[in-house]
Design a protein around this motif. Structure first.
Motif, mmCIF file in Angstrom:
data_model
loop_
_atom_site.group_PDB
_atom_site.id
_atom_site.type_symbol
_atom_site.label_atom_id
_atom_site.label_comp_id
_atom_site.label_asym_id
_atom_site.label_seq_id
_atom_site.Cartn_x
_atom_site.Cartn_y
_atom_site.Cartn_z
ATOM 1 N N PHE A 130 -2.114 -8.151 6.122
ATOM 2 C CA PHE A 130 -3.380 -8.141 6.862
ATOM 3 C C PHE A 130 -4.098 -9.458 6.621
ATOM 4 O O PHE A 130 -3.627 -10.295 5.856
ATOM 5 C CB PHE A 130 -4.240 -6.949 6.432
ATOM 6 C CG PHE A 130 -4.515 -6.880 4.944
ATOM 7 C CD1 PHE A 130 -3.546 -6.414 4.069
ATOM 8 C CD2 PHE A 130 -5.730 -7.305 4.421
ATOM 9 C CE1 PHE A 130 -3.782 -6.360 2.699
ATOM 10 C CE2 PHE A 130 -5.974 -7.261 3.053
ATOM 11 C CZ PHE A 130 -4.996 -6.784 2.197
ATOM 12 N N ILE A 154 -4.297 -0.252 12.547
ATOM 13 C CA ILE A 154 -4.381 -1.496 11.768
ATOM 14 C C ILE A 154 -5.461 -1.450 10.683
ATOM 15 O O ILE A 154 -5.751 -2.457 10.050
ATOM 16 C CB ILE A 154 -4.626 -2.712 12.685
ATOM 17 C CG1 ILE A 154 -5.835 -2.470 13.605
ATOM 18 C CG2 ILE A 154 -3.389 -3.014 13.504
ATOM 19 C CD1 ILE A 154 -6.240 -3.691 14.420
ATOM 20 N N ARG A 188 -5.377 0.018 7.707
ATOM 21 C CA ARG A 188 -4.751 -0.307 6.424
ATOM 22 C C ARG A 188 -3.275 -0.583 6.661
ATOM 23 O O ARG A 188 -2.520 0.293 7.038
ATOM 24 C CB ARG A 188 -4.911 0.857 5.447
ATOM 25 C CG ARG A 188 -4.460 0.528 4.036
ATOM 26 C CD ARG A 188 -4.483 1.734 3.138
ATOM 27 N NE ARG A 188 -5.756 2.422 3.134
ATOM 28 C CZ ARG A 188 -6.860 1.975 2.526
ATOM 29 N NH1 ARG A 188 -6.812 0.863 1.842
ATOM 30 N NH2 ARG A 188 -7.985 2.641 2.581
ATOM 31 N N SER A 189 -2.879 -1.830 6.456
ATOM 32 C CA SER A 189 -1.472 -2.191 6.629
ATOM 33 C C SER A 189 -1.050 -3.008 5.419
ATOM 34 O O SER A 189 -1.879 -3.363 4.582
ATOM 35 C CB SER A 189 -1.305 -2.990 7.922
ATOM 36 O OG SER A 189 -2.315 -3.969 8.011
ATOM 37 N N GLU A 203 0.840 -1.201 0.000
ATOM 38 C CA GLU A 203 0.000 0.000 0.000
ATOM 39 C C GLU A 203 0.879 1.257 0.000
ATOM 40 O O GLU A 203 1.872 1.311 0.725
ATOM 41 C CB GLU A 203 -0.884 0.024 1.251
ATOM 42 C CG GLU A 203 -1.838 -1.144 1.388
ATOM 43 C CD GLU A 203 -3.143 -0.937 0.630
ATOM 44 O OE1 GLU A 203 -3.239 0.031 -0.150
ATOM 45 O OE2 GLU A 203 -4.055 -1.759 0.826
ATOM 46 N N ALA A 224 -14.255 -9.557 3.443
ATOM 47 C CA ALA A 224 -14.130 -8.747 4.665
ATOM 48 C C ALA A 224 -12.698 -8.719 5.154
ATOM 49 O O ALA A 224 -11.923 -9.635 4.902
ATOM 50 C CB ALA A 224 -15.019 -9.334 5.751
ATOM 51 N N THR A 243 -8.427 -8.169 10.140
ATOM 52 C CA THR A 243 -7.674 -7.265 11.018
ATOM 53 C C THR A 243 -8.408 -5.924 11.135
ATOM 54 O O THR A 243 -8.420 -5.308 12.186
ATOM 55 C CB THR A 243 -6.235 -7.078 10.487
ATOM 56 O OG1 THR A 243 -6.274 -6.982 9.068
ATOM 57 C CG2 THR A 243 -5.378 -8.262 10.871
ATOM 58 N N GLN A 260 -7.762 -11.512 5.674
ATOM 59 C CA GLN A 260 -9.070 -11.359 5.040
ATOM 60 C C GLN A 260 -9.947 -12.570 5.309
ATOM 61 O O GLN A 260 -9.453 -13.656 5.622
ATOM 62 C CB GLN A 260 -8.895 -11.211 3.528
ATOM 63 C CG GLN A 260 -8.278 -9.898 3.116
ATOM 64 C CD GLN A 260 -8.274 -9.744 1.611
ATOM 65 O OE1 GLN A 260 -7.712 -10.576 0.903
ATOM 66 N NE2 GLN A 260 -8.926 -8.714 1.102
ATOM 67 N N GLY A 285 -16.396 -5.511 1.415
ATOM 68 C CA GLY A 285 -16.996 -5.252 0.111
ATOM 69 C C GLY A 285 -17.855 -6.457 -0.270
ATOM 70 O O GLY A 285 -17.434 -7.595 -0.056
HETATM 71 P P1 ATP Z 1 -9.828 -0.150 0.499
HETATM 72 O O1 ATP Z 1 -10.736 0.597 -0.449
HETATM 73 O O2 ATP Z 1 -10.065 0.187 1.944
HETATM 74 O O3 ATP Z 1 -8.388 -0.115 0.103
HETATM 75 P P2 ATP Z 1 -10.359 -2.449 -1.064
HETATM 76 O O4 ATP Z 1 -11.666 -2.062 -1.681
HETATM 77 O O5 ATP Z 1 -9.128 -2.366 -1.839
HETATM 78 O O6 ATP Z 1 -10.196 -1.669 0.347
HETATM 79 P P3 ATP Z 1 -10.930 -5.240 -1.113
HETATM 80 O O7 ATP Z 1 -9.953 -5.585 -2.146
HETATM 81 O O8 ATP Z 1 -12.379 -5.213 -1.438
HETATM 82 O O9 ATP Z 1 -10.491 -3.880 -0.414
HETATM 83 O O10 ATP Z 1 -10.682 -6.192 0.150
HETATM 84 C C1 ATP Z 1 -11.713 -6.615 1.009
HETATM 85 C C2 ATP Z 1 -11.474 -6.154 2.424
HETATM 86 O O11 ATP Z 1 -10.139 -6.430 2.841
HETATM 87 C C3 ATP Z 1 -11.631 -4.644 2.654
HETATM 88 O O12 ATP Z 1 -12.984 -4.297 2.835
HETATM 89 C C4 ATP Z 1 -10.831 -4.436 3.915
HETATM 90 O O13 ATP Z 1 -11.598 -4.767 5.068
HETATM 91 C C5 ATP Z 1 -9.720 -5.454 3.786
HETATM 92 N N1 ATP Z 1 -8.482 -4.794 3.326
HETATM 93 C C6 ATP Z 1 -8.138 -4.479 2.062
HETATM 94 N N2 ATP Z 1 -6.922 -3.891 2.027
HETATM 95 C C7 ATP Z 1 -6.494 -3.838 3.318
HETATM 96 C C8 ATP Z 1 -5.295 -3.352 3.951
HETATM 97 N N3 ATP Z 1 -4.307 -2.831 3.249
HETATM 98 N N4 ATP Z 1 -5.201 -3.456 5.291
HETATM 99 C C9 ATP Z 1 -6.194 -4.011 6.031
HETATM 100 N N5 ATP Z 1 -7.338 -4.495 5.495
HETATM 101 C C10 ATP Z 1 -7.491 -4.407 4.157
#
Ligand code: ATP
Length: 550
Positions: free
Chosen positions: A293, A287, A289-290, A280, A413, A416, A295, A365
């Motif tokens: 993580f 925690i 956005r790390s 990222e 989902a 973390t 899922q 999502g």
């Molecule tokens: P965001 O818009 O917050 O970057 P995303 O739409 O890229 O998320 P998805 O690819 O849909 O995320 O991933 C599903 C879920 O995984 C997210 O809703 C979030 O809860 C989690 N997630 C995604 N990226 C991260 C991250 N870098 N750190 C922690 N949790 C994450």
């Protein structure tokens, strides 16, 4: 800062500090100065995260006849990421629109030429106003709004664009032109081209890729930068593998194996939870956005045409689940993606959002991914990723028996991120008066008992008179029943209660002088602080019953 906002950021600081104080979350490699945005889940954090993930598994896999589980390897065949589209950006430079943040491949972008006007086309009038203001602020020009379009920019030559006033022949201001504009908005306000990818790349096997690169560079001294880079990229690519950026792709790749071995009939799902890695650019909010993580994702395969109903079904189920483990269900909501927000493979999507200290933001999502993924993997691998339903009529031929590529609904989902949500949800302060009449602040983590790291603490009032022995005996009874109990004899009893309030332990059982006389103990409730005296012989059954009914 408004009073409310400062109270909210205060909450975040309090949760971060409690997480460290009580052993939920530590900074990674802290004694070496810490690694940016990497975290370790401490003795209580690991229990909370596991409990959360186990609850998800229970509701998504164990309690459903139509979902099976999977635990795939983190490193998969590189072709998986080629098929899914994740590999783009390693070899193709990507560019960001500075206004809309749209990211795109430079080689695929539209290329207006000298004299062409450059309308910036927005999704609606609200967006047009927003972008007009953003451009004004950043570039000190006022584009004219015509409905959803922003007018005034024009290509002057290969390297220059200009802002022209209505009817003006001379540009008021000029800007560098990269030779293309962003595909969705037509914006010429762009970042540098960058080799960019969210995936962590590594090498598989004992290949000496550095040696290969050194030899290649030595042999090709006459090459220019671009050619050299492409050559090196190829050398690296030959043995490169990637840490998965999502758990999802394994469920598509193992679709047939899971469906056939478990004789699953569409509609059915494959669920998986585990680590994902994304490089990222901005990591933020503790925690939230790390780069590493966890899922919890499920791919639910459905008959084409039924996806809209299933999308609503899963949106509602998932929202209900998050709410069921929380103290403040109103802080969870969902939001439909706007047309221009949708990923290219999705025909609809909802974000399940939580009201974080900085406002509503994503927690999960729930996407309708069409048949994109199965089709792409079928195309790249040659495998027939289809499903045959002998009972259904083929809509094209009208004959009995229909073979089709299933559509997919994906609830994805963050585990973390979920830990952060429930820590914020549970943090609670109240003023209490002690026996001497002094007021004090009691911090209590009102975690749902099923999420609580320790379910019950067993406390001998003093460290003698047979109390420790009785307490240990009771603890072992809890362990035998699969309940995480903790023996705790350190400090005065009041201090021990406070410590377990902060740890989120729902019940404290105290062995005191009376226990030896009549075989009773006290059980204290974390939230109400009420104490009941019950027979020690019933303690396990009482806790079991309270946990089941919580
Ligand atoms: P965001 O818009 O917050 O970057 P995303 O739409 O890229 O998320 P998805 O690819 O849909 O995320 O991933 C599903 C879920 O995984 C997210 O809703 C979030 O809860 C989690 N997630 C995604 N990226 C991260 C991250 N870098 N750190 C922690 N949790 C994450």
């Amino acid at each position: 800062m408004s009073k409310q906002k400062s109270a909210e950021s205060d909450l975040m600081q309090k949760v971060v500090s409690l997480s460290k104080r009580r052993g939920f979350v530590f900074q990674s490699s802290e004694i070496y100065g810490g690694l940016k945005s990497a975290y370790d889940y401490g003795p209580l954090g690991v229990e909370l995260k596991r409990n959360l993930m186990n609850e998800w598994w229970r509701s998504m896999v164990h309690e459903r006849e139509d979902v099976v589980g999977l635990d795939a390897s983190i490193v998969m065949h590189p072709k998986v990421w080629q098929a899914s589209g994740h590999l783009a950006g390693f070899s193709d430079p990507l560019v960001d629109c500075l206004i809309s943040k749209e990211r795109f491949r430079a080689d695929k972008a539209p290329r207006p030429v000298a004299g062409d006007s450059l309308p910036i086309t927005c999704a609606d009038k609200g967006q047009a106003k927003k972008y007009q203001e953003a451009i004004g602020k950043r570039f000190e020009i006022e584009l004219r709004r015509e409905g959803t379009r922003l007018m005034g920019m024009r290509v002057i030559d290969d390297a220059t664009v200009g802002f022209f006033e209505d009817g003006g022949e001379e540009p008021v201001r000029t800007f560098p032109y990269r030779g293309y504009v962003s595909p969705a908005f037509g914006s010429p306000f762009l970042s540098e081209e960058r080799q960019f990818n969210l995936m962590f790349r590594t090498q598989l096997g004992a290949v000496d890729v550095m040696g290969d690169i050194a030899a290649f560079v030595a042999e090709n001294k006459e090459m220019d930068q671009k050619e050299l880079r492409a050559g090196i990229e190829q050398k690296v690519k030959d043995s490169a593998v990637y840490l998965r950026p999502e758990t999802a792709q394994a469920m598509f790749v193992q679709f047939l194996n899971c469906q056939q071995t478990m004789s699953m009939k569409v509609p059915f799902g494959i669920a998986q939870m585990g680590k994902s890695f994304r490089n990222e650019i901005t990591t933020e909010h503790f925690i939230f956005r790390s780069c590493e993580f966890e899922q919890m994702e499920m791919e639910f395969f459905v008959e084409p045409g039924t996806q809209a109903d299933w999308l609503e079904y899963w949106r509602d189920r998932r929202l209900e689940w998050w709410r069921s483990l929380s103290n403040n269900p109103d802080k969870f909501t969902y939001r439909a993606h706007d047309e221009d927000e949708l990923a290219h493979y999705a025909d609809a999507c909802y974000d399940i959002e939580y009201d974080y200290p900085w406002g509503f933001d994503e927690l999960e999502g729930v996407a309708s991914r069409t048949d994109y993924d199965l089709r792409k993997h079928a195309e790249h691998s040659g495998a027939k990723l289809t499903y045959f339903d002998p009972q259904k009529e083929d809509p094209e031929t009208g004959k009995n028996g229909w073979r089709y590529t299933p559509y997919v609904i994906e609830p994805a989902a963050g585990a973390t991120r979920g830990v952060l949500v429930y820590l914020l949800d549970a943090y609670h302060e109240e003023t209490v008066t002690d026996a001497k009449g002094n007021e004090a602040t009691r911090v209590v983590l009102k975690l749902h008992p099923r999420l609580a790291p320790i379910k019950v603490a067993v406390l001998p009032l003093i460290k003698k008179d047979g109390m420790p022995e009785l307490a240990r005996e009771l603890v072992s009874r809890f362990f035998k029943a699969g309940i995480n109990a903790r023996y705790d004899e350190q400090h005065a009893i009041g201090k021990r209660y406070r410590r377990h309030d902060e740890a989120g332990t729902p019940y404290c059982i105290t062995i005191d002088g009376q226990t030896g006389e009549d075989g009773t103990v006290t059980i204290r409730d974390r939230d109400t602080m009420e104490q009941d005296r019950i027979p020690m012989a019933d303690a396990l059954a009482v806790v079991q019953e309270r946990l089941v009914n919580s």
